[in-house]
Enzyme design. Sequence first.
Site, short mmCIF file in Angstrom:
data_model
loop_
_atom_site.label_atom_id
_atom_site.label_comp_id
_atom_site.label_asym_id
_atom_site.label_seq_id
_atom_site.Cartn_x
_atom_site.Cartn_y
_atom_site.Cartn_z
N CYS A 34 0.79 -1.04 -0.01
CA CYS A 34 -0.05 0.10 0.03
C CYS A 34 0.90 1.30 0.05
O CYS A 34 1.60 1.55 0.97
CB CYS A 34 -0.72 -0.24 1.22
N CYS A 37 0.17 3.84 2.77
CA CYS A 37 0.65 3.44 4.00
C CYS A 37 1.99 3.47 4.15
O CYS A 37 2.25 4.09 5.29
CB CYS A 37 0.43 1.71 4.09
#
Length: 109
Positions: A34, A37
């Site tokens: 991600c 993230c």
Amino acid sequence: MAGEHVLEFTDSNWQAEVVSSDQPVLVDFWAPWCGPCRAIAPHVEALAAQYAGKARVGKVNVDDNQQVAGQYGVRSIPTVLVIKGGQVVDQVVGAVGKDKLDAMLSAQL
């Protein structure tokens, strides 16, 4: 995975490390693939060092810990929860700045 102050929360240690904590807990639900993230990871690490001894800061890899992610309705990552007394008291979904995360956690001290 993370800085020295960032804890790793899992399905198996969630109850003891987060729900039963006597300190507020900032939890970053993330996954290695991600991009957003990875973008907030330095903020989470900085807060972990900043709040050491006053609050707990950690991460949950949603790929490896689907039980906890499902229990808290995490559908998009990054999702950051602040948990105090076993209850979610604040949350944000998506990449946000350090100031936002700092404000979420400091409000619970």
